[in-house]
Design a protein around this motif. Structure first.
Motif, PDB file in Angstrom:
ATOM      1  N   GLU A   1      70.601  29.314  88.568  1.00  0.00           N
ATOM      2  CA  GLU A   1      70.728  30.747  88.326  1.00  0.00           C
ATOM      3  C   GLU A   1      69.500  31.324  87.629  1.00  0.00           C
ATOM      4  N   TYR A   2      68.967  30.598  86.663  1.00  0.00           N
ATOM      5  CA  TYR A   2      67.804  31.094  85.921  1.00  0.00           C
ATOM      6  C   TYR A   2      66.670  30.063  86.034  1.00  0.00           C
ATOM      7  N   PRO A   3      65.897  30.112  87.106  1.00  0.00           N
ATOM      8  CA  PRO A   3      64.848  29.102  87.310  1.00  0.00           C
ATOM      9  C   PRO A   3      63.757  29.148  86.237  1.00  0.00           C
ATOM     10  N   HIS A   4      63.431  30.333  85.745  1.00  0.00           N
ATOM     11  CA  HIS A   4      62.377  30.442  84.733  1.00  0.00           C
ATOM     12  C   HIS A   4      62.781  29.712  83.454  1.00  0.00           C
ATOM     13  N   ASP A   5      64.027  29.886  83.057  1.00  0.00           N
ATOM     14  CA  ASP A   5      64.487  29.186  81.849  1.00  0.00           C
ATOM     15  C   ASP A   5      64.487  27.683  82.052  1.00  0.00           C
ATOM     16  N   GLN A   6      64.869  27.252  83.246  1.00  0.00           N
ATOM     17  CA  GLN A   6      64.890  25.816  83.525  1.00  0.00           C
ATOM     18  C   GLN A   6      63.475  25.232  83.468  1.00  0.00           C
ATOM     19  N   ILE A   7      62.515  25.912  84.077  1.00  0.00           N
ATOM     20  CA  ILE A   7      61.126  25.437  84.068  1.00  0.00           C
ATOM     21  C   ILE A   7      60.587  25.417  82.644  1.00  0.00           C
ATOM     22  N   THR A   8      60.894  26.453  81.867  1.00  0.00           N
ATOM     23  CA  THR A   8      60.435  26.517  80.479  1.00  0.00           C
ATOM     24  C   THR A   8      60.967  25.335  79.671  1.00  0.00           C
ATOM     25  N   SER A   9      62.220  24.990  79.870  1.00  0.00           N
ATOM     26  CA  SER A   9      62.806  23.867  79.129  1.00  0.00           C
ATOM     27  C   SER A   9      62.102  22.562  79.458  1.00  0.00           C
ATOM     28  N   TYR A  10      61.811  22.322  80.725  1.00  0.00           N
ATOM     29  CA  TYR A  10      61.132  21.092  81.103  1.00  0.00           C
ATOM     30  C   TYR A  10      59.708  21.052  80.533  1.00  0.00           C
ATOM     31  N   VAL A  11      59.022  22.189  80.541  1.00  0.00           N
ATOM     32  CA  VAL A  11      57.657  22.227  79.991  1.00  0.00           C
ATOM     33  C   VAL A  11      57.693  21.906  78.500  1.00  0.00           C
ATOM     34  N   PHE A  12      58.647  22.500  77.766  1.00  0.00           N
ATOM     35  CA  PHE A  12      58.777  22.206  76.336  1.00  0.00           C
ATOM     36  C   PHE A  12      59.013  20.712  76.117  1.00  0.00           C
ATOM     37  N   ASP A  13      59.886  20.146  76.911  1.00  0.00           N
ATOM     38  CA  ASP A  13      60.248  18.739  76.739  1.00  0.00           C
ATOM     39  C   ASP A  13      59.042  17.837  76.954  1.00  0.00           C
ATOM     40  N   VAL A  14      58.273  18.068  78.001  1.00  0.00           N
ATOM     41  CA  VAL A  14      57.136  17.195  78.310  1.00  0.00           C
ATOM     42  C   VAL A  14      56.022  17.366  77.286  1.00  0.00           C
ATOM     43  N   VAL A  15      55.680  18.610  76.957  1.00  0.00           N
ATOM     44  CA  VAL A  15      54.574  18.858  76.024  1.00  0.00           C
ATOM     45  C   VAL A  15      54.892  18.274  74.657  1.00  0.00           C
ATOM     46  N   ARG A  16      56.102  18.473  74.182  1.00  0.00           N
ATOM     47  CA  ARG A  16      56.459  17.962  72.856  1.00  0.00           C
ATOM     48  C   ARG A  16      56.654  16.450  72.846  1.00  0.00           C
ATOM     49  N   ALA A  17      56.671  15.845  74.010  1.00  0.00           N
ATOM     50  CA  ALA A  17      56.695  14.387  74.079  1.00  0.00           C
ATOM     51  C   ALA A  17      55.291  13.794  74.180  1.00  0.00           C
TER      52      ALA A  17
END
Length: 327
Positions: free
Chosen positions: A103-119
């Motif tokens: 439903e909200y692709p932008h939010d989904q992409i943002t969450s994955y980017v946060f997860d990878v960068v902070r890892a």
């Protein structure tokens, strides 16, 4: 023609016209029939059943960009803000998944980017983050492709477009950079000074060498000229002593003349009486005579003759033989 018939014609015309719709280029339309998915329509003129089919939504097939700003810290505990730009699009064969599953692709992409960068970033020091930002972007793209392909999205590219440390950290980095450049400048200046000193010393040494060579050449020429002058005077019947006296007197008066012609000269030749030349010549002759006498005495002293050794006596012991040196 009755009014009811006219109204019927008008309604029929609107119903007929509502059966047609257009889909723009690089987009798709989802058709639902009584609330259930019916079909996906692509660009062009399309037909649907009025009052039965409806346009549930439109899906953009163009490449889109999403800018994600993340605040995280590095391995050396420096907080930074990173801007990651994600370029993505909906796969045309997976419009259904893109429309219904997420439903909200932008939010989904943002969450994955946060997860990878902070890892990834906490594993690196601040300087390494700047040097390996491309590796971080590749890791983000790989993770997003694995997660978003199931929802009908294709990740075209990911870019780390900005790395912004805390203002105090940036000021410290600028001071370190400035100090390093000042150190380099000081090293170059010291090297330049050393080169100048060495070059100056070499030039002075060469100047002294040439000056000494010039003085030696000058004295050699003066000696050669004196020899030639004595030879010329001997040819006209003047012996060596008289020739030497004449040369000394001539040079003495030439010097006095050169001093008198220069009003600003501070040179004084002592003595400067009329008998100065004669006295100087007598002193020179006396010095030469004394030098010759000393040389003759040294030659005689060097010619020491040892007496022959005596044979040992027959009394059964040998006397020590001492050389009798005649003084």
């Amino acid at each position: 023609m009755s009014t009811a018939f006219i109204i019927f014609l008008v309604l029929a015309f609107f119903i007929f016209m509502s059966s047609f719709f257009t889909v723009k280029q690089q987009s798709s339309v989802i058709i639902e029939r009584f609330g259930k998915f019916q079909s996906v329509r692509n660009s062009g003129l399309q037909l649907k059943i009025p009052m039965v089919d409806r346009l549930a939504g439109r899906v953009n097939l163009k490449i889109q960009q999403l800018d994600v700003i993340i605040e995280t810290k590095t391995r050396d505990n420096v907080f930074i803000k990173m801007k990651v730009s994600v370029q993505f699009k909906v796969i045309q064969d997976k419009v259904y998944e893109a429309f219904y599953k997420l439903e909200y692709p932008h939010d989904q992409i943002t969450s994955y980017v946060f997860d990878v960068v902070r890892a990834e970033v906490p594993k690196l020091k601040l300087d390494d983050v700047f040097e390996r930002k491309d590796d971080i972007a590749v890791a983000v793209k790989r993770e997003l492709n694995e997660a978003m392909s199931a929802y009908g999205y294709d990740i075209i590219n990911t870019l780390v477009t900005d790395i912004d440390p805390d203002i105090q950290v940036k000021n410290a980095m600028n001071r370190i950079n400035a100090a390093d450049r000042e150190k380099t400048a000081a090293e170059f200046e010291a090297e330049s000074s050393r080169i100048r000193i060495v070059a100056k010393a070499k030039a002075e040494a060469e100047s002294k060498r040439l000056q000494g060579q010039g003085i030696a050449d000058q004295r050699r020429e003066i000696a050669r000229g004196l020899v030639e002058s004595v030879e010329v005077l001997n040819k006209v019947g003047i012996n060596s002593q008289e020739a030497s006296a004449l040369i000394v007197v001539t040079q003495h008066y030439d010097t006095l003349q050169s001093i008198g012609s220069d009003a600003n000269s501070n040179l004084i030749l002592l003595p400067n009486s009329p008998q100065a030349g004669s006295d100087m010549l007598n002193n020179m002759v006396a010095s030469f005579t004394a030098s010759n006498q000393v040389g003759e005495m040294m030659k005689k002293n060097n010619k020491k003759i040892e007496k022959p050794k005596q044979t040992p006596r027959q009394s059964g012991y040998e006397d020590d033989i001492q050389p009798d040196v005649q003084q």
